[in-house]
Design a protein around this motif. Sequence first.
Motif, mmCIF file in Angstrom:
data_model
loop_
_atom_site.group_PDB
_atom_site.id
_atom_site.type_symbol
_atom_site.label_atom_id
_atom_site.label_comp_id
_atom_site.label_asym_id
_atom_site.label_seq_id
_atom_site.Cartn_x
_atom_site.Cartn_y
_atom_site.Cartn_z
ATOM 1 N N ASN A 100 -19.428 -8.556 -2.324
ATOM 2 C CA ASN A 100 -18.232 -7.742 -2.542
ATOM 3 C C ASN A 100 -18.242 -6.612 -1.511
ATOM 4 O O ASN A 100 -19.142 -5.774 -1.511
ATOM 5 C CB ASN A 100 -18.206 -7.181 -3.957
ATOM 6 C CG ASN A 100 -18.135 -8.279 -5.000
ATOM 7 O OD1 ASN A 100 -17.614 -9.361 -4.755
ATOM 8 N ND2 ASN A 100 -18.676 -8.002 -6.179
ATOM 9 N N ILE A 101 -17.272 -6.591 -0.649
ATOM 10 C CA ILE A 101 -17.215 -5.629 0.448
ATOM 11 C C ILE A 101 -16.058 -4.675 0.193
ATOM 12 O O ILE A 101 -14.923 -5.103 -0.016
ATOM 13 C CB ILE A 101 -17.052 -6.340 1.795
ATOM 14 C CG1 ILE A 101 -18.266 -7.249 2.042
ATOM 15 C CG2 ILE A 101 -16.911 -5.341 2.931
ATOM 16 C CD1 ILE A 101 -18.184 -8.062 3.304
ATOM 17 N N ASN A 102 -16.360 -3.387 0.212
ATOM 18 C CA ASN A 102 -15.367 -2.358 -0.072
ATOM 19 C C ASN A 102 -14.903 -1.699 1.213
ATOM 20 O O ASN A 102 -15.720 -1.355 2.074
ATOM 21 C CB ASN A 102 -15.957 -1.289 -1.003
ATOM 22 C CG ASN A 102 -16.323 -1.851 -2.353
ATOM 23 O OD1 ASN A 102 -15.526 -1.866 -3.270
ATOM 24 N ND2 ASN A 102 -17.544 -2.345 -2.482
ATOM 25 N N LEU A 103 -13.626 -1.519 1.323
ATOM 26 C CA LEU A 103 -13.041 -0.872 2.495
ATOM 27 C C LEU A 103 -11.939 0.067 2.020
ATOM 28 O O LEU A 103 -11.097 -0.318 1.210
ATOM 29 C CB LEU A 103 -12.464 -1.912 3.453
ATOM 30 C CG LEU A 103 -11.849 -1.390 4.746
ATOM 31 C CD1 LEU A 103 -12.916 -0.796 5.644
ATOM 32 C CD2 LEU A 103 -11.120 -2.509 5.478
ATOM 33 N N VAL A 104 -11.968 1.295 2.513
ATOM 34 C CA VAL A 104 -10.944 2.266 2.152
ATOM 35 C C VAL A 104 -10.088 2.534 3.381
ATOM 36 O O VAL A 104 -10.603 2.832 4.454
ATOM 37 C CB VAL A 104 -11.563 3.583 1.632
ATOM 38 C CG1 VAL A 104 -10.475 4.606 1.348
ATOM 39 C CG2 VAL A 104 -12.382 3.320 0.387
ATOM 40 N N VAL A 105 -8.789 2.433 3.208
ATOM 41 C CA VAL A 105 -7.863 2.640 4.307
ATOM 42 C C VAL A 105 -6.776 3.601 3.858
ATOM 43 O O VAL A 105 -6.333 3.572 2.698
ATOM 44 C CB VAL A 105 -7.260 1.298 4.774
ATOM 45 C CG1 VAL A 105 -6.497 0.618 3.666
ATOM 46 C CG2 VAL A 105 -6.369 1.502 5.989
ATOM 47 N N THR A 106 -6.356 4.473 4.763
ATOM 48 C CA THR A 106 -5.331 5.466 4.457
ATOM 49 C C THR A 106 -4.137 5.255 5.373
ATOM 50 O O THR A 106 -4.129 5.755 6.510
ATOM 51 C CB THR A 106 -5.878 6.895 4.636
ATOM 52 O OG1 THR A 106 -7.084 7.043 3.897
ATOM 53 C CG2 THR A 106 -4.858 7.926 4.172
ATOM 54 N N LEU A 127 0.840 -1.190 0.000
ATOM 55 C CA LEU A 127 0.000 0.000 0.000
ATOM 56 C C LEU A 127 0.875 1.240 0.000
ATOM 57 O O LEU A 127 1.830 1.328 0.786
ATOM 58 C CB LEU A 127 -0.909 0.023 1.238
ATOM 59 C CG LEU A 127 -1.893 -1.137 1.401
ATOM 60 C CD1 LEU A 127 -2.566 -1.058 2.765
ATOM 61 C CD2 LEU A 127 -2.937 -1.130 0.301
ATOM 62 N N PRO A 128 0.581 2.220 -0.848
ATOM 63 C CA PRO A 128 1.315 3.493 -0.796
ATOM 64 C C PRO A 128 0.854 4.320 0.399
ATOM 65 O O PRO A 128 -0.326 4.376 0.727
ATOM 66 C CB PRO A 128 0.954 4.161 -2.127
ATOM 67 C CG PRO A 128 -0.357 3.552 -2.514
ATOM 68 C CD PRO A 128 -0.358 2.159 -1.978
ATOM 69 N N VAL A 129 1.789 4.963 1.062
ATOM 70 C CA VAL A 129 1.494 5.706 2.274
ATOM 71 C C VAL A 129 0.813 7.035 1.943
ATOM 72 O O VAL A 129 1.026 7.609 0.869
ATOM 73 C CB VAL A 129 2.798 5.938 3.071
ATOM 74 C CG1 VAL A 129 3.706 6.930 2.347
ATOM 75 C CG2 VAL A 129 2.502 6.413 4.486
ATOM 76 N N ASN A 130 -0.048 7.502 2.872
ATOM 77 C CA ASN A 130 -0.733 8.796 2.780
ATOM 78 C C ASN A 130 -1.642 8.911 1.564
ATOM 79 O O ASN A 130 -1.933 10.026 1.109
ATOM 80 C CB ASN A 130 0.283 9.948 2.767
ATOM 81 C CG ASN A 130 1.013 10.089 4.086
ATOM 82 O OD1 ASN A 130 0.461 9.806 5.142
ATOM 83 N ND2 ASN A 130 2.268 10.510 4.018
ATOM 84 N N LEU A 131 -2.106 7.798 1.033
ATOM 85 C CA LEU A 131 -3.034 7.794 -0.087
ATOM 86 C C LEU A 131 -4.215 6.889 0.243
ATOM 87 O O LEU A 131 -4.083 5.920 0.994
ATOM 88 C CB LEU A 131 -2.347 7.316 -1.378
ATOM 89 C CG LEU A 131 -1.259 8.212 -1.954
ATOM 90 C CD1 LEU A 131 -0.633 7.564 -3.185
ATOM 91 C CD2 LEU A 131 -1.813 9.589 -2.307
ATOM 92 N N ARG A 132 -5.359 7.239 -0.348
ATOM 93 C CA ARG A 132 -6.545 6.411 -0.153
ATOM 94 C C ARG A 132 -6.399 5.127 -0.968
ATOM 95 O O ARG A 132 -6.159 5.174 -2.172
ATOM 96 C CB ARG A 132 -7.801 7.164 -0.619
ATOM 97 C CG ARG A 132 -8.144 8.373 0.233
ATOM 98 C CD ARG A 132 -9.138 9.279 -0.474
ATOM 99 N NE ARG A 132 -10.270 8.547 -0.998
ATOM 100 C CZ ARG A 132 -11.382 8.271 -0.311
ATOM 101 N NH1 ARG A 132 -11.478 8.673 0.935
ATOM 102 N NH2 ARG A 132 -12.372 7.628 -0.860
ATOM 103 N N ASN A 133 -6.549 3.999 -0.296
ATOM 104 C CA ASN A 133 -6.444 2.705 -0.950
ATOM 105 C C ASN A 133 -7.756 1.952 -0.752
ATOM 106 O O ASN A 133 -8.165 1.701 0.384
ATOM 107 C CB ASN A 133 -5.286 1.892 -0.365
ATOM 108 C CG ASN A 133 -3.952 2.572 -0.564
ATOM 109 O OD1 ASN A 133 -3.312 2.408 -1.588
ATOM 110 N ND2 ASN A 133 -3.526 3.360 0.430
ATOM 111 N N ARG A 134 -8.394 1.629 -1.869
ATOM 112 C CA ARG A 134 -9.658 0.905 -1.788
ATOM 113 C C ARG A 134 -9.392 -0.587 -1.929
ATOM 114 O O ARG A 134 -8.747 -1.042 -2.880
ATOM 115 C CB ARG A 134 -10.622 1.370 -2.883
ATOM 116 C CG ARG A 134 -11.996 0.684 -2.814
ATOM 117 C CD ARG A 134 -12.956 1.293 -3.827
ATOM 118 N NE ARG A 134 -13.115 2.713 -3.578
ATOM 119 C CZ ARG A 134 -13.901 3.224 -2.631
ATOM 120 N NH1 ARG A 134 -14.586 2.430 -1.838
ATOM 121 N NH2 ARG A 134 -13.996 4.518 -2.489
#
Length: 302
Positions: A212-218, A177-184
């Motif tokens: 299908n479950i969507n989760l956004v993590v930053t 995951l790239p840091v400080n970016l919204r990742n879906r």
Amino acid sequence: MVRLLDYLLIAGCIAVLLLVSHWIGQLAYSWMPVEATAEAQKVDSLFSFLVSVGAFIILGLVGMMVYSVLFFHAPKNDYSEGHSSRGDIRLEILWTATPTLLVLWIAFQGFNIYQQLNLLGLGQILHLHTPLKSEPAYAVATNDKPEPASETIEVFVKQWDWSFLYPNNVTSNELHLPVNLRNRLNMHAKDVLHSFYVPEFRLQQYIVPGRNINLVVTPTRTGKYTLKDALFSGTYFALMDANVQVESLEEYKQWLTKTEKEPKTRKNQALAEYSQSPKTWFKSGWYTVVPNQRVITQSALR
């Protein structure tokens, strides 16, 4: 005058208890894993507050008991009853209203945070908005089209394996995951109920087959973490883990380019234990899914 001094003494003791309780609450942050996402800050803040409240209550009660034992103990052979507070409407209101308001406030804060994080995530799409400025992170559950994320990664889970499909059609058993970016993360379960859990992210999401479950993590902290399946519902489920690497955007793009050219494999611990002879005297005869050899990185175009 004496009563005024008593009130001042009580106020001073309460002030000291508040300071000590707040200090203990701040210590609670060190009891948790490091905060690796913006969402973790909200969870840790609530945990710290609960520790502060618990410390204030326990220290206050123990302090009152110690004070009573030292200064108000009955003389020897004195079996008379002490002053009864029964019927004092002020005390009745105090010890009824205070716990009630405190419990209601804690329940509201807990509900508010869980609603923002939307840990259930069933039938809804989760928005986690995390500005780069000092504005606090928040989340809104909605059925509308989700806001665009910097990266969208497909997450597939089955007994006993995690796999991730990246935008350039690279499939891996490592989550980058790239840091400080919204990742879906679009999560899919291929067989039974699973749970996406990274302790440093403070997010636990059930993954239900057929949905299908969507989760956004930053992510806000670079480093290497471990993804676990929090549902230990069968043989080898404790071995279901995956590496999570949070890195800069440049390192993330370099990793994607490199993994297209250099596929890797690693040993599946579930397969290794499945291949061993049982260490029990009697065979249970229970059916067990045979684990497959795990592939860490490969290009879906190959």
